[in-house]
Design a protein around this motif. Structure first.
Motif, PDB file in Angstrom:
ATOM      1  N   ILE A  20       0.845  -1.202   0.000  1.00  0.00           N
ATOM      2  CA  ILE A  20       0.000   0.000   0.000  1.00  0.00           C
ATOM      3  C   ILE A  20       0.877   1.248   0.000  1.00  0.00           C
ATOM      4  CG2 ILE A  20      -1.658   1.350   1.354  1.00  0.00           C
ATOM      5  CD1 ILE A  20      -2.844  -1.298   2.324  1.00  0.00           C
ATOM      6  N   ALA A  21       1.954   1.208   0.775  1.00  0.00           N
ATOM      7  CA  ALA A  21       2.878   2.347   0.823  1.00  0.00           C
ATOM      8  C   ALA A  21       3.489   2.630  -0.544  1.00  0.00           C
ATOM      9  CB  ALA A  21       3.983   2.082   1.848  1.00  0.00           C
ATOM     10  N   THR A  22       3.902   1.569  -1.245  1.00  0.00           N
ATOM     11  CA  THR A  22       4.497   1.768  -2.572  1.00  0.00           C
ATOM     12  C   THR A  22       3.481   2.360  -3.551  1.00  0.00           C
ATOM     13  OG1 THR A  22       3.992  -0.493  -3.328  1.00  0.00           O
ATOM     14  CG2 THR A  22       6.107  -0.141  -2.223  1.00  0.00           C
ATOM     15  N   LEU A  23       2.219   1.980  -3.378  1.00  0.00           N
ATOM     16  CA  LEU A  23       1.176   2.496  -4.267  1.00  0.00           C
ATOM     17  C   LEU A  23       0.856   3.964  -3.978  1.00  0.00           C
ATOM     18  CD1 LEU A  23      -1.270  -0.561  -4.277  1.00  0.00           C
ATOM     19  CD2 LEU A  23       0.341   0.106  -6.073  1.00  0.00           C
ATOM     20  N   ASN A  24       1.218   4.425  -2.775  1.00  0.00           N
ATOM     21  CA  ASN A  24       0.956   5.807  -2.384  1.00  0.00           C
ATOM     22  C   ASN A  24       2.187   6.703  -2.506  1.00  0.00           C
ATOM     23  OD1 ASN A  24      -1.892   6.373  -1.004  1.00  0.00           O
ATOM     24  ND2 ASN A  24      -1.325   4.251  -0.590  1.00  0.00           N
ATOM     25  N   TYR A  25       3.306   6.118  -2.900  1.00  0.00           N
ATOM     26  CA  TYR A  25       4.524   6.914  -3.031  1.00  0.00           C
ATOM     27  C   TYR A  25       4.402   7.835  -4.248  1.00  0.00           C
ATOM     28  CZ  TYR A  25       9.444   8.130  -3.516  1.00  0.00           C
ATOM     29  OH  TYR A  25      10.639   8.819  -3.618  1.00  0.00           O
ATOM     30  N   PRO A  26       4.559   9.150  -4.072  1.00  0.00           N
ATOM     31  CA  PRO A  26       4.359  10.093  -5.178  1.00  0.00           C
ATOM     32  C   PRO A  26       5.314   9.905  -6.352  1.00  0.00           C
ATOM     33  CG  PRO A  26       4.274  11.220  -3.066  1.00  0.00           C
ATOM     34  CD  PRO A  26       4.769   9.839  -2.791  1.00  0.00           C
ATOM     35  N   GLY A  27       6.578   9.628  -6.060  1.00  0.00           N
ATOM     36  CA  GLY A  27       7.522   9.430  -7.157  1.00  0.00           C
ATOM     37  C   GLY A  27       8.883  10.045  -6.901  1.00  0.00           C
ATOM     38  N   GLY A  28       9.775   9.773  -7.818  1.00  0.00           N
ATOM     39  CA  GLY A  28      11.131  10.269  -7.732  1.00  0.00           C
ATOM     40  C   GLY A  28      12.107   9.187  -7.323  1.00  0.00           C
ATOM     41  N   THR A  29      13.220   9.085  -8.049  1.00  0.00           N
ATOM     42  CA  THR A  29      14.305   8.166  -7.701  1.00  0.00           C
ATOM     43  C   THR A  29      15.605   8.947  -7.684  1.00  0.00           C
ATOM     44  OG1 THR A  29      14.887   7.552  -9.990  1.00  0.00           O
ATOM     45  CG2 THR A  29      13.078   6.328  -8.947  1.00  0.00           C
ATOM     46  N   ASP A  30      16.661   8.322  -7.229  1.00  0.00           N
ATOM     47  CA  ASP A  30      17.963   8.995  -7.221  1.00  0.00           C
ATOM     48  C   ASP A  30      18.434   9.286  -8.642  1.00  0.00           C
ATOM     49  OD1 ASP A  30      18.251   9.074  -4.436  1.00  0.00           O
ATOM     50  OD2 ASP A  30      18.957   6.999  -4.392  1.00  0.00           O
ATOM     51  N   GLN A  31      18.003   8.448  -9.586  1.00  0.00           N
ATOM     52  CA  GLN A  31      18.420   8.629 -10.973  1.00  0.00           C
ATOM     53  C   GLN A  31      17.566   9.677 -11.698  1.00  0.00           C
ATOM     54  OE1 GLN A  31      17.757   5.548  -9.630  1.00  0.00           O
ATOM     55  NE2 GLN A  31      19.913   5.048  -9.272  1.00  0.00           N
ATOM     56  N   LYS A 166      29.048   1.228  -3.168  1.00  0.00           N
ATOM     57  CA  LYS A 166      28.164   2.309  -3.632  1.00  0.00           C
ATOM     58  C   LYS A 166      27.572   2.048  -5.026  1.00  0.00           C
ATOM     59  CE  LYS A 166      30.669   5.775  -0.896  1.00  0.00           C
ATOM     60  NZ  LYS A 166      29.745   5.664   0.257  1.00  0.00           N
ATOM     61  N   ASP A 167      27.275   0.798  -5.272  1.00  0.00           N
ATOM     62  CA  ASP A 167      26.605   0.420  -6.522  1.00  0.00           C
ATOM     63  C   ASP A 167      25.096   0.528  -6.293  1.00  0.00           C
ATOM     64  OD1 ASP A 167      25.639  -0.646  -8.847  1.00  0.00           O
ATOM     65  OD2 ASP A 167      26.840  -2.479  -8.782  1.00  0.00           O
ATOM     66  N   TRP A 168      24.587   1.752  -6.288  1.00  0.00           N
ATOM     67  CA  TRP A 168      23.205   2.005  -5.904  1.00  0.00           C
ATOM     68  C   TRP A 168      22.199   1.386  -6.872  1.00  0.00           C
ATOM     69  CZ3 TRP A 168      24.419   2.933  -1.364  1.00  0.00           C
ATOM     70  CH2 TRP A 168      25.380   3.869  -0.993  1.00  0.00           C
ATOM     71  N   ASN A 169      22.536   1.341  -8.151  1.00  0.00           N
ATOM     72  CA  ASN A 169      21.600   0.769  -9.132  1.00  0.00           C
ATOM     73  C   ASN A 169      21.331  -0.706  -8.857  1.00  0.00           C
ATOM     74  OD1 ASN A 169      21.357   3.199 -10.530  1.00  0.00           O
ATOM     75  ND2 ASN A 169      23.070   2.751 -11.888  1.00  0.00           N
ATOM     76  N   SER A 170      22.398  -1.451  -8.631  1.00  0.00           N
ATOM     77  CA  SER A 170      22.236  -2.884  -8.339  1.00  0.00           C
ATOM     78  C   SER A 170      21.645  -3.094  -6.951  1.00  0.00           C
ATOM     79  CB  SER A 170      23.586  -3.601  -8.438  1.00  0.00           C
ATOM     80  OG  SER A 170      24.115  -3.507  -9.744  1.00  0.00           O
TER      81      SER A 170
END
Length: 202
Positions: A20-31, A166-170
């Motif tokens: 439910i939390a993921t469905l309510n997350y507005p958006g935005g990633t580090d990339q 610090k391989d954030w993508n993986s």
């Protein structure tokens, strides 16, 4: 009956609230700060605990994520308490019980601004208990759990390697595999092992 399935119920509630939390997350990633919604391949679960999403919007996922973390931390602590009763050796049993219970507050406070510190302490306590349990699994006849526990440990150490490098993508992807494998291990050990499996192991 209710007591028997408390760990399963707690985990199920936690996972449901997390979704439910993921469905309510507005958006935005580090990339990309402009994405919409939660990306399972780019977002970290820690993004759900922040006051604002990475795209700048008020994070409506936060309350769901915090409640989810409460049920998860409670379930883990209860699992370690229950599993400790299956171990005959008092030193090992008490280690699993008390260190496992101690994981609860630190795991829950991962959802606070002290996330990094709480995560480090929680991981150390949680996986110390899993290592202790794995030692007893290796001495038992539970061949599936022997292999699976080692796989879980390898996934965890790989996760730590990605964090240190610090391989954030993986890491964003492997984090999910680490959490899923740990949850399945907890449920498997809770409901498919018994005190008699460790009765002759000191």
């Amino acid at each position: 009956m209710i007591k028997k399935y408390l760990v399963l119920t707690g985990i199920a509630i936690s996972v449901s609230l997390l979704i439910i939390a993921t469905l309510n997350y507005p958006g935005g990633t580090d990339q990309n700060m402009n994405t919409l919604g939660f990306s399972w391949s780019e977002n970290f679960f820690s993004n759900l605990f922040k006051e604002n999403a990475l795209n700048g919007a008020t994070n409506s996922a936060k309350i769901w994520a915090i409640i989810s973390m409460f049920f998860y931390s409670f379930s883990c602590a209860l699992f370690f308490y229950n599993f400790s009763k299956k171990i005959v050796n008092k030193i090992a049993s008490n280690f699993i019980k008390y260190v496992g219970i101690l994981t609860m507050p630190f795991t829950f406070f991962i959802a606070t601004p002290y996330h990094d510190l709480m995560l480090a302490i929680s991981n150390t306590l949680f996986w110390a208990c899993i290592i202790c349990i794995t030692v007893y699994l290796l001495k038992s006849n539970l061949h599936f759990f022997k292999i699976y526990a080692i796989i879980c440990l390898l996934i965890y150490y790989y996760t730590m390697y990605l964090y240190i490098s610090k391989d954030w993508n993986s890491l964003a992807v492997v984090q999910k595999w680490n959490n899923i494998s740990a949850i399945l291990l907890i449920l498997g050990l809770e409901y498919f092992t018994d005190k008699k499996d460790f009765a002759n192991i000191r």
